[in-house]
Design an enzyme around this catalytic site. Sequence first.
Site, PDB file in Angstrom:
ATOM      1  N   PHE A  75     -10.467   7.475  -4.678  1.00  0.00           N
ATOM      2  CA  PHE A  75     -10.924   6.970  -5.882  1.00  0.00           C
ATOM      3  C   PHE A  75     -11.358   5.174  -5.944  1.00  0.00           C
ATOM      4  O   PHE A  75     -12.433   5.037  -5.925  1.00  0.00           O
ATOM      5  CB  PHE A  75      -9.626   7.044  -7.025  1.00  0.00           C
ATOM      6  CG  PHE A  75      -9.998   6.183  -8.180  1.00  0.00           C
ATOM      7  CD1 PHE A  75     -11.234   6.211  -9.191  1.00  0.00           C
ATOM      8  CD2 PHE A  75      -8.931   5.540  -8.886  1.00  0.00           C
ATOM      9  CE1 PHE A  75     -11.467   5.456 -10.184  1.00  0.00           C
ATOM     10  CE2 PHE A  75      -9.203   4.895 -10.107  1.00  0.00           C
ATOM     11  CZ  PHE A  75     -10.313   4.694 -10.761  1.00  0.00           C
ATOM     12  N   SER A  89      -3.784   5.550   0.922  1.00  0.00           N
ATOM     13  CA  SER A  89      -2.523   6.009   0.747  1.00  0.00           C
ATOM     14  C   SER A  89      -2.595   6.991  -0.484  1.00  0.00           C
ATOM     15  O   SER A  89      -3.444   6.912  -1.194  1.00  0.00           O
ATOM     16  CB  SER A  89      -1.565   4.658   0.192  1.00  0.00           C
ATOM     17  OG  SER A  89      -0.346   5.074   0.044  1.00  0.00           O
ATOM     18  N   TYR A 149       6.664   4.695  -2.120  1.00  0.00           N
ATOM     19  CA  TYR A 149       5.441   4.079  -2.029  1.00  0.00           C
ATOM     20  C   TYR A 149       5.818   2.617  -2.189  1.00  0.00           C
ATOM     21  O   TYR A 149       5.308   1.617  -1.569  1.00  0.00           O
ATOM     22  CB  TYR A 149       4.827   4.545  -3.514  1.00  0.00           C
ATOM     23  CG  TYR A 149       3.506   3.802  -3.585  1.00  0.00           C
ATOM     24  CD1 TYR A 149       2.497   4.358  -2.744  1.00  0.00           C
ATOM     25  CD2 TYR A 149       3.321   3.451  -4.990  1.00  0.00           C
ATOM     26  CE1 TYR A 149       1.132   3.811  -3.242  1.00  0.00           C
ATOM     27  CE2 TYR A 149       2.084   2.726  -5.110  1.00  0.00           C
ATOM     28  CZ  TYR A 149       1.119   3.149  -4.235  1.00  0.00           C
ATOM     29  OH  TYR A 149      -0.368   2.740  -4.645  1.00  0.00           O
TER      30      TYR A 149
END
Length: 332
Positions: A23, A87, A157
């Site tokens: 994105f 990621s 994360y």
Amino acid sequence: MDLHADTMTGRKRIAVVTGGCGFLGSHLTDRLLAAGFRVIGIDNLVTGSPRNIEHLAGNVDFEFVEHDVSRFIEVPGEVEIVFHFASPASPIDYLELPIQTLKVGGLGTHNALGLARAKEAAFFLASTSEVYGDPLVHPQTEDYWGNVNPIGVRGVYDEAKRYAEALTMAYHRSHGIDTKIVRIFNTYGPRMRLDDGRVVPAFIGQALRGEPLTIFGDGSQTRSFCYVDDLIEGIYRLSQSAYHEPVNLGNPREMTIREFAEAVLELTGASLPLVHQGLPADDPKVRRPDISRAKSVLQWEPKVAFEEGLQKTLDYFRAYVDRAQGSLRVKK
Ligand code: UDP
């Protein structure tokens, strides 16, 4: 004269973007190409999609390399700057891919920094508001150290990005690399994956399918949503600056998730129930960036109004939805 060439050397400026099919990576690629860079996009397509770069087919200034940056990265020739954006980035993705998430934040960041060092290039890390965890300081300033559960499910994360920041600063201090770190707050817009589980595509998808909107918890938790074009402008400005400390980028307009659900219903004109589901573990209760640093260092602040950005995002998702099927289907 080649307008896109570096005026001093006559050569193209070359940027490497890891996560180039994602994105943000794909929007950043567009911005860099517009600024006259040649871009090498690297992606292993685990969460990124080739559809996000299909408009670049035939562009001589763009090259795509399918590769997992948790393995050694090889790029021939000169490089001016390495952007490390690879990621999994949505809670659902990194819960499904915990080890890959840790590896790309750890090994991937190491490889990307090594590439920057070998090429005497600058390095730009895509970090996250998740480094603040479930914050005890509100709004979040860059000098807040955060409240992260290292062994929780989101820890894969959060800690990967915290480690990535530490590694980036170590390369800056030990090797003199020209590094930059952005902490990205919730961002939305075209090219998000409809099924990535984040609240913006989740609610828009549900509204378009005529399904109830799933509010996790009581919906009183807050987020602050930034339109992608604003974020990318801030990222580009930071990349061209000589600033090495982390910089928050996001939109300070904060709302509850319940308010967000109501805004989606109003915009789509849908009249659908809101249903409550369990709150995921360690889900931050509040989040809003303090953007004073970005304002003073980059002369940046978001410009796109929430309603305008949401409408553009809705238009994008609508184009991929075949409502007649009663289910979301990507149009060929
Ligand atoms: N959320 C929700 N319903 C959904 C998806 C998310 O209520 O279908 C909530 C989630 O629990 C969180 C907020 O929306 O409080 C933002 O979640 P998202 O996954 O977009 O990203 P986060 O900001 O948590 O990283």
